[in-house]
Design a protein around this motif. Sequence first.
Motif, PDB file in Angstrom:
ATOM      1  N   SER A  14      15.121   4.170   0.090  1.00 23.64           N
ATOM      2  CA  SER A  14      14.497   3.372  -0.967  1.00 23.64           C
ATOM      3  C   SER A  14      13.452   4.162  -1.741  1.00 23.64           C
ATOM      4  CB  SER A  14      13.830   2.133  -0.358  1.00 23.64           C
ATOM      5  OG  SER A  14      12.744   2.526   0.465  1.00 23.64           O
ATOM      6  N   GLY A  15      12.964   5.269  -1.167  1.00 22.13           N
ATOM      7  CA  GLY A  15      11.912   6.040  -1.809  1.00 22.13           C
ATOM      8  C   GLY A  15      10.533   5.443  -1.648  1.00 22.13           C
ATOM      9  N   VAL A  16      10.409   4.400  -0.847  1.00 15.28           N
ATOM     10  CA  VAL A  16       9.128   3.725  -0.641  1.00 15.28           C
ATOM     11  C   VAL A  16       8.536   4.169   0.690  1.00 15.28           C
ATOM     12  CG1 VAL A  16       8.042   1.468  -0.263  1.00 15.28           C
ATOM     13  CG2 VAL A  16       9.814   1.720  -2.010  1.00 15.28           C
ATOM     14  N   PRO A  17       7.255   4.528   0.750  1.00 14.80           N
ATOM     15  CA  PRO A  17       6.641   4.814   2.047  1.00 14.80           C
ATOM     16  C   PRO A  17       6.845   3.636   2.993  1.00 14.80           C
ATOM     17  CG  PRO A  17       5.176   5.453   0.266  1.00 14.80           C
ATOM     18  CD  PRO A  17       6.314   4.722  -0.363  1.00 14.80           C
ATOM     19  N   ASN A  18       7.330   3.936   4.192  1.00 14.58           N
ATOM     20  CA  ASN A  18       7.871   2.895   5.056  1.00 14.58           C
ATOM     21  C   ASN A  18       7.309   3.036   6.463  1.00 14.58           C
ATOM     22  OD1 ASN A  18       9.448   1.031   6.406  1.00 14.58           O
ATOM     23  ND2 ASN A  18      11.404   2.002   5.946  1.00 14.58           N
ATOM     24  N   GLY A  19       6.732   1.971   6.974  1.00 16.38           N
ATOM     25  CA  GLY A  19       6.199   1.992   8.332  1.00 16.38           C
ATOM     26  C   GLY A  19       4.712   2.274   8.349  1.00 16.38           C
ATOM     27  N   GLY A  20       4.290   3.112   9.307  1.00 14.37           N
ATOM     28  CA  GLY A  20       2.862   3.388   9.430  1.00 14.37           C
ATOM     29  C   GLY A  20       2.087   2.189   9.932  1.00 14.37           C
ATOM     30  N   VAL A  21       2.736   1.344  10.725  1.00 14.80           N
ATOM     31  CA  VAL A  21       2.208   0.092  11.271  1.00 14.80           C
ATOM     32  C   VAL A  21       2.108  -0.956  10.171  1.00 14.80           C
ATOM     33  CG1 VAL A  21       0.458  -1.041  12.682  1.00 14.80           C
ATOM     34  CG2 VAL A  21       0.968   1.370  13.047  1.00 14.80           C
ATOM     35  N   SER A  22       1.220  -0.761   9.188  1.00 10.12           N
ATOM     36  CA  SER A  22       1.136  -1.682   8.055  1.00 10.12           C
ATOM     37  C   SER A  22       0.264  -1.070   6.969  1.00 10.12           C
ATOM     38  CB  SER A  22       0.553  -3.035   8.473  1.00 10.12           C
ATOM     39  OG  SER A  22      -0.844  -2.935   8.729  1.00 10.12           O
ATOM     40  N   TYR A  23       0.394  -1.616   5.776  1.00 10.61           N
ATOM     41  CA  TYR A  23      -0.491  -1.185   4.692  1.00 10.61           C
ATOM     42  C   TYR A  23      -1.936  -1.508   5.018  1.00 10.61           C
ATOM     43  CZ  TYR A  23      -3.308  -1.576   0.530  1.00 10.61           C
ATOM     44  OH  TYR A  23      -4.353  -1.478  -0.357  1.00 10.61           O
ATOM     45  N   TRP A  24      -2.158  -2.600   5.737  1.00  9.63           N
ATOM     46  CA  TRP A  24      -3.530  -2.992   6.056  1.00  9.63           C
ATOM     47  C   TRP A  24      -4.246  -1.888   6.817  1.00  9.63           C
ATOM     48  CZ3 TRP A  24      -3.549  -6.552   2.773  1.00  9.63           C
ATOM     49  CH2 TRP A  24      -2.551  -7.528   2.683  1.00  9.63           C
ATOM     50  N   TYR A  25      -3.502  -1.153   7.663  1.00 11.64           N
ATOM     51  CA  TYR A  25      -4.098  -0.014   8.367  1.00 11.64           C
ATOM     52  C   TYR A  25      -4.127   1.229   7.498  1.00 11.64           C
ATOM     53  CZ  TYR A  25      -4.452  -2.477  12.789  1.00 11.64           C
ATOM     54  OH  TYR A  25      -4.813  -3.361  13.782  1.00 11.64           O
ATOM     55  N   THR A  26      -3.156   1.405   6.634  1.00 13.63           N
ATOM     56  CA  THR A  26      -3.193   2.537   5.714  1.00 13.63           C
ATOM     57  C   THR A  26      -4.453   2.477   4.854  1.00 13.63           C
ATOM     58  OG1 THR A  26      -0.782   2.650   5.628  1.00 13.63           O
ATOM     59  CG2 THR A  26      -1.970   3.698   3.824  1.00 13.63           C
ATOM     60  N   SER A  27      -4.840   1.269   4.459  1.00 13.50           N
ATOM     61  CA  SER A  27      -5.995   1.113   3.576  1.00 13.50           C
ATOM     62  C   SER A  27      -7.324   1.224   4.311  1.00 13.50           C
ATOM     63  CB  SER A  27      -5.919  -0.238   2.856  1.00 13.50           C
ATOM     64  OG  SER A  27      -6.069  -1.312   3.767  1.00 13.50           O
ATOM     65  N   THR A  28      -7.294   1.104   5.646  1.00 13.82           N
ATOM     66  CA  THR A  28      -8.545   1.159   6.418  1.00 13.82           C
ATOM     67  C   THR A  28      -8.591   2.330   7.395  1.00 13.82           C
ATOM     68  OG1 THR A  28      -7.625  -0.309   8.121  1.00 13.82           O
ATOM     69  CG2 THR A  28      -8.834  -1.343   6.319  1.00 13.82           C
ATOM     70  N   ALA A  29      -7.479   3.018   7.581  1.00 15.09           N
ATOM     71  CA  ALA A  29      -7.291   4.096   8.559  1.00 15.09           C
ATOM     72  C   ALA A  29      -6.940   3.518   9.916  1.00 15.09           C
ATOM     73  CB  ALA A  29      -8.510   5.007   8.688  1.00 15.09           C
ATOM     74  N   LEU A  30      -5.946   4.129  10.540  1.00 15.34           N
ATOM     75  CA  LEU A  30      -5.567   3.708  11.888  1.00 15.34           C
ATOM     76  C   LEU A  30      -6.726   3.965  12.853  1.00 15.34           C
ATOM     77  CD1 LEU A  30      -1.959   5.124  11.846  1.00 15.34           C
ATOM     78  CD2 LEU A  30      -2.532   2.734  12.217  1.00 15.34           C
ATOM     79  N   PRO A  31      -6.945   3.066  13.797  1.00 10.79           N
ATOM     80  CA  PRO A  31      -8.097   3.226  14.700  1.00 10.79           C
ATOM     81  C   PRO A  31      -7.857   4.317  15.740  1.00 10.79           C
ATOM     82  CG  PRO A  31      -6.782   1.351  15.373  1.00 10.79           C
ATOM     83  CD  PRO A  31      -6.171   1.842  14.087  1.00 10.79           C
ATOM     84  N   LYS A  32      -8.931   4.817  16.297  1.00  8.23           N
ATOM     85  CA  LYS A  32      -8.813   5.700  17.450  1.00  8.23           C
ATOM     86  C   LYS A  32      -8.382   4.889  18.661  1.00  8.23           C
ATOM     87  CE  LYS A  32     -12.402   9.025  16.072  1.00  8.23           C
ATOM     88  NZ  LYS A  32     -13.681   9.664  16.480  1.00  8.23           N
ATOM     89  N   TYR A  33      -7.608   5.535  19.517  1.00  8.44           N
ATOM     90  CA  TYR A  33      -7.217   4.874  20.760  1.00  8.44           C
ATOM     91  C   TYR A  33      -8.413   4.740  21.693  1.00  8.44           C
ATOM     92  CZ  TYR A  33      -2.092   5.000  20.307  1.00  8.44           C
ATOM     93  OH  TYR A  33      -0.794   4.776  19.935  1.00  8.44           O
ATOM     94  N   ARG A  34      -8.522   3.585  22.312  1.00  6.26           N
ATOM     95  CA  ARG A  34      -9.440   3.438  23.434  1.00  6.26           C
ATOM     96  C   ARG A  34      -8.814   4.077  24.671  1.00  6.26           C
ATOM     97  NH1 ARG A  34      -9.770  -1.154  20.268  1.00  6.26           N
ATOM     98  NH2 ARG A  34     -11.888  -1.868  19.767  1.00  6.26           N
TER      99      ARG A  34
END
Length: 473
Positions: A14-34
């Motif tokens: 599709s040419g669309v960035p796909n996955g990465g958990v969600s856009y909501w995390y893309t916009s805030t950065a994925l958290p560090k693992y505990r």
Amino acid sequence: MADVMKDLTPRGNSGVPNGGVSYWYTSTALPKYRAPLPGDRDADVCIVGAGLTGLWAAYYLKRAQPDLRIVMLEREFAGFGASGRNGGWLSAELAGSRALYAKTHGHQGVVDLLAAMRGAVDEVIAVADAEGIDADIAKDGLLHVARNRAQVERLQETIEYEKLWGATDEDVVPLTLAELNSRVVVDGAMAGIFSPDCARVQPAKLVQGLAAAVERLGVVIYEQTTVEAIESGLARTDRGVVRAPIVLRCLEGFTAGIKGQRRGWLPMNSSMIVTDPLPDSVMAEIGWSGAEVLGDGAHAYMYAQRTVDNRIALGGRGIPYRFGSRTDVNGETQDWTINALTTLLHDMFPAAANVPIAQAWCGVLGVPRDWCATVDLDHETGLGTAGGYVGSGLTTTNLAGRTLADLVLRRDTELTRLPWVGRRVRPWEPEPLRWLGVHAMYTLYREADRRENTPDLAHTSKIARFANRVAGR
């Protein structure tokens, strides 16, 4: 603590960035693992799953009894599942058949449950404010739009149905086309309904903020820890055993991954796309200046919000179920689904046709065989659970978490007397019947939508009514 996880947005056909958990995390950065579970541990309460249900239960338990030792176990990171991927509807919608809930507690029991759901919207907002959680929350209500004559008929039926179960004229407001257009212009719209009991939310900000709040209260969250089995008095993981007199399973769409739960709650797939920020010229045509969230009257329905930075985030079922109750890999969805959602977006908002799609993702939600949510705790075994929200879970998690807390503390409250407490439902059919049934159901719904999108059909398609009976909805 591990380094911040890398961007997981591969590009498909599709040419669309796909996955990465969600856009909501893309916009805030994925958290560090505990840190993971460091070996065997004892606790007073063990919560399996660090999504919103488990986090809310932990929050209210600790607020009520600060000395409780609460351990939470999470395979990925807190909010990795539907809690951080959903459409951001903090709504009072309750999934499932109200008649089924009423079988055990009568009409008034369901009225009480619906009132509790409306109250839960404001409860989440109040906790977010008290804990300093900035989740882009704006309580501007919910719009449902009808785009053909059959959907207009169903909107009127919805108004009557809601009032039958205690809704007031203020809870469900019919809108003329002019009134709808004053809020948002949807191409082909004919009428709408407005409900004030809903707020727009940025899901990842909410769940990450709540996780931080429960840690401040003294709850321990172990991540990178896979729970392999849940038994009376313990949770077995790949890193050790947690022993506790109370073990709460709060896994929603991931429940099938626990031994013995394969046919419990079916993991239904739901996908989303989000646009780049809309130019001022496009916003002027759409007119979506408020923060109302938006749904439609289709059987294969959609859900959308305008984000705080003027993007449209829109979701729908896409390909609804993976064989054997499998789940996605880090939120990556199918190209077919991306294309279908993009087509729908452009059909509803032609002015946005030239605005690029910034990202697509998906997640799973928990669906019981009778489509009704459940909160339960057996004090003899110490095993409890909550879930089966069927896609209406963002607010429901709060009400369920508070109810679980009361059950754990053996409190007899209005919450523990609600009709979803202690429900038992039959399991889903084995494969391949499960896969065939779910896909057949959504094929029927899409065909019903296609037929209703013709000028000649003014009533709900018989195909949709048949699909509802087959599905048990």
